[in-house]
Design a protein around this motif. Structure first.
Motif, mmCIF file in Angstrom:
data_model
loop_
_atom_site.group_PDB
_atom_site.id
_atom_site.type_symbol
_atom_site.label_atom_id
_atom_site.label_comp_id
_atom_site.label_asym_id
_atom_site.label_seq_id
_atom_site.Cartn_x
_atom_site.Cartn_y
_atom_site.Cartn_z
ATOM 1 N N VAL A 1 -12.121 4.402 3.693
ATOM 2 C CA VAL A 1 -13.141 4.761 2.688
ATOM 3 C C VAL A 1 -13.058 3.895 1.444
ATOM 4 O O VAL A 1 -13.946 3.978 0.595
ATOM 5 N N ASN A 2 -12.001 3.120 1.291
ATOM 6 C CA ASN A 2 -11.853 2.290 0.102
ATOM 7 C C ASN A 2 -12.646 0.981 0.284
ATOM 8 O O ASN A 2 -12.262 0.102 1.057
ATOM 9 N N PHE B 1 -13.071 8.696 8.178
ATOM 10 C CA PHE B 1 -12.326 8.647 9.448
ATOM 11 C C PHE B 1 -13.125 9.233 10.616
ATOM 12 O O PHE B 1 -12.892 8.894 11.773
ATOM 13 N N ASP C 1 -3.331 7.598 9.896
ATOM 14 C CA ASP C 1 -2.310 7.637 8.842
ATOM 15 C C ASP C 1 -2.996 8.087 7.551
ATOM 16 O O ASP C 1 -3.238 7.288 6.649
ATOM 17 N N GLY D 1 -15.965 3.442 5.821
ATOM 18 C CA GLY D 1 -16.467 4.775 6.135
ATOM 19 C C GLY D 1 -15.379 5.801 6.329
ATOM 20 O O GLY D 1 -14.182 5.501 6.304
ATOM 21 N N PHE E 1 -8.229 14.146 -0.642
ATOM 22 C CA PHE E 1 -7.989 14.566 0.728
ATOM 23 C C PHE E 1 -7.174 15.854 0.678
ATOM 24 O O PHE E 1 -5.943 15.821 0.678
ATOM 25 N N GLY F 1 2.414 4.427 1.040
ATOM 26 C CA GLY F 1 2.456 4.998 2.391
ATOM 27 C C GLY F 1 2.484 3.930 3.463
ATOM 28 O O GLY F 1 2.335 4.226 4.645
ATOM 29 N N GLY F 2 2.678 2.668 3.062
ATOM 30 C CA GLY F 2 2.745 1.568 4.030
ATOM 31 C C GLY F 2 3.829 1.842 5.079
ATOM 32 O O GLY F 2 4.863 2.427 4.764
ATOM 33 N N GLY G 1 -5.445 1.297 5.200
ATOM 34 C CA GLY G 1 -4.462 0.976 4.142
ATOM 35 C C GLY G 1 -3.936 -0.443 4.298
ATOM 36 O O GLY G 1 -4.704 -1.400 4.434
ATOM 37 N N TRP H 1 0.834 -1.204 0.000
ATOM 38 C CA TRP H 1 0.000 0.000 0.000
ATOM 39 C C TRP H 1 0.859 1.240 0.000
ATOM 40 O O TRP H 1 1.823 1.313 0.765
#
Ligand SMILES: C[S@@+](CC[C@H](N)C(=O)[O-])C[C@H]1O[C@@H](n2cnc3c(N)ncnc32)[C@H](O)[C@@H]1O
Length: 297
Positions: free
Chosen positions: A81-82, A188, A204, A186, A224, A33-34, A59, A31
Motif C-alpha cells: 500500500v505504500n 493485500f 508479512d 494496492g 493495520f 520488520g525486514g 516492504g 525496512w
C-alpha cells in the motif's frame, strides 16, 4: 613446514571454481520488520515447490530477493500500500541507471537531507523520486518510514559514519532480480483475485503489537488494527482452501495464536534492531504460520 616440491600441494585442495553468476541481490532499503536476519530460520519452512510467488506486504522484500537468487525464473508478484515504496521498486526495475544518476546528485549532509525531504514526490520524475526514497531511507534516522497527517515524510536526519546510499553493484543486482516481476500498488486483498492452486503467498503484515499498553483498537488512518488482522486471517483461510500454499509472519501473541489455531505454527527468534529503547532490543519470538506441511510447534 618446509617447502613442498609437489606443485599440486601448493594449491588449496577443495577450492571452488570462481563464481560466474552475477552477484546476488539483497534488500536495497532498510525496512522495519525486514526479514534478512530471519531467512535462515524461515527457509526450511518454505514449501518444496510452487508455481508463482506472491508477496503482498513487500516492504524490503528480503525473502523475495533471497528466493529470486535461487530461482531466477520464478514468476513473481509484489505489492504494497505504500505508493513511494512501489514506485521506487518500479524505477529500480525499469531504469536503474537513471536512479543511480539521480543518486549521484545527493550528499550525506543535514541541510541537503532536509531539502530533499521537503521535495514533493509527485513533482519528481520517477528515477528522481526513487532516488529520493533510497537516499532518505539510508540517511534518515534508523531507516524508519513515517509520514505526517498530510502524507509528508517526516523522519529526522540520521547520524552514520559513512552511509552507503548509492550501492551500484547491489542496485544493478536488484534491478536484474526485479526484471519481469509484477509490482503493484494496492491492498493485500488483491492477492485473492490473483493467486491460484499451486502458487505460494507470503504474508508479512504489520505485526500485532506485543505490548499490552499499545492502543491496538484505536483507529489509525491507513493503520493495520485488529479488524485488518481478522480480514487477513480470512484471506489466508480462503487461499488455503483454494490449494494455494500460504505462509505468514507475525508476532507471537494471543490474537495471532487464536486466528491461526487450525494451521501449523512455528516459532522463530528475532532481535529487534529498530527500537529507540536499547533495553527493548532483546530477542523476541515471532511466529511463522503455514497452510501446508504438518502442525508445527
Ligand atoms: C512488516 S512490513 C514488511 C516487511 C518485509 N516483508 C521485509 O522483509 O522487509 C509491512 C508492509 O506492509 C505494508 N502494508 C500495510 N498495510 C497494508 C495493506 N493493507 N495492504 C498491503 N500492504 C500493507 C506496509 O507498507 C509495509 O511495507
Amino acid at each position: 613446514m618446509g617447502r613442498s616440491t609437489n606443485p599440486a600441494a601448493a594449491r588449496p585442495l577443495a577450492r571452488e571454481a570462481p563464481r560466474q553468476e552475477p552477484p546476488a541481490s539483497r534488500p536495497f532499503l532498510k525496512w522495519v520488520g525486514g526479514k534478512t536476519q530471519l531467512l535462515e530460520q524461515m527457509t526450511p519452512l518454505l514449501p518444496r515447490a510452487w508455481n508463482r510467488y506472491f508477496e503482498p506486504f513487500v516492504g524490503g522484500a528480503a525473502l523475495f530477493f533471497d528466493q529470486r537468487t535461487r530461482r531466477p525464473d520464478m514468476p513473481a508478484f509484489l505489492s504494497d500500500v505504500n505508493a513511494e515504496l512501489v514506485s521506487c521498486y518500479v524505477a529500480v526495475r525499469d531504469e536503474v541507471d537513471a536512479v543511480l544518476d539521480a543518486l549521484a546528485a545527493h550528499v550525506y549532509e543535514s541541510d541537503h537531507y532536509y531539502e530533499v525531504r521537503a521535495r514533493k514526490p509527485a513533482d519528481l520524475a520517477p528515477a528522481e523520486r526513487a532516488a529520493r526514497t533510497i537516499f532518505l531511507n539510508k540517511t534518515g534516522y534508523n531507516g524508519l518510514y513515517r509520514v505526517n497527517r498530510s502524507g509528508q515524510f517526516n523522519v529526522p536526519f540520521g547520524r552514520f559514519t559513512k552511509p552507503l546510499f548509492r550501492d551500484v553493484e547491489n542496485l544493478h543486482a536488484c534491478s536484474r532480480a526485479l526484471s519481469g516481476v509484477s509490482i503493484e500498488h494496492g491492498d493485500f486483498s488483491l492477492v485473492l483475485e490473483r493467486a491460484k492452486k499451486g502458487d505460494f503467498v507470503y504474508f508479512d503484515p504489520p505485526y500485532v503489537p506485543v505490548s499490552p499498553t499499545s492502543d491496538f483498537t484505536a483507529y489509525i488512518p491507513g493503520g493495520f488494527g485488529e479488524k485488518e488482522q481478522r480480514k487477513l486471517a480470512e484471506a489466508f483461510r480462503k487461499l488455503a482452501k483454494r490449494g494455494v500454499q500460504v505462509m505468514l509472519s507475525n508476532s507471537d501473541t494471543p490474537l495471532v495464536r487464536e486466528l491461526y489455531e487450525d494451521f501449523a505454527v512455528d516459532v522463530v527468534y528475532a532481535s529487534r534492531s529498530v527500537n529507540s529503547n536499547a533495553a527493548r532490543r532483546g530477542k523476541l519470538t515471532e511466529v511463522v504460520v503455514r497452510s501446508y506441511g504438518g502442525k508445527g510447534s
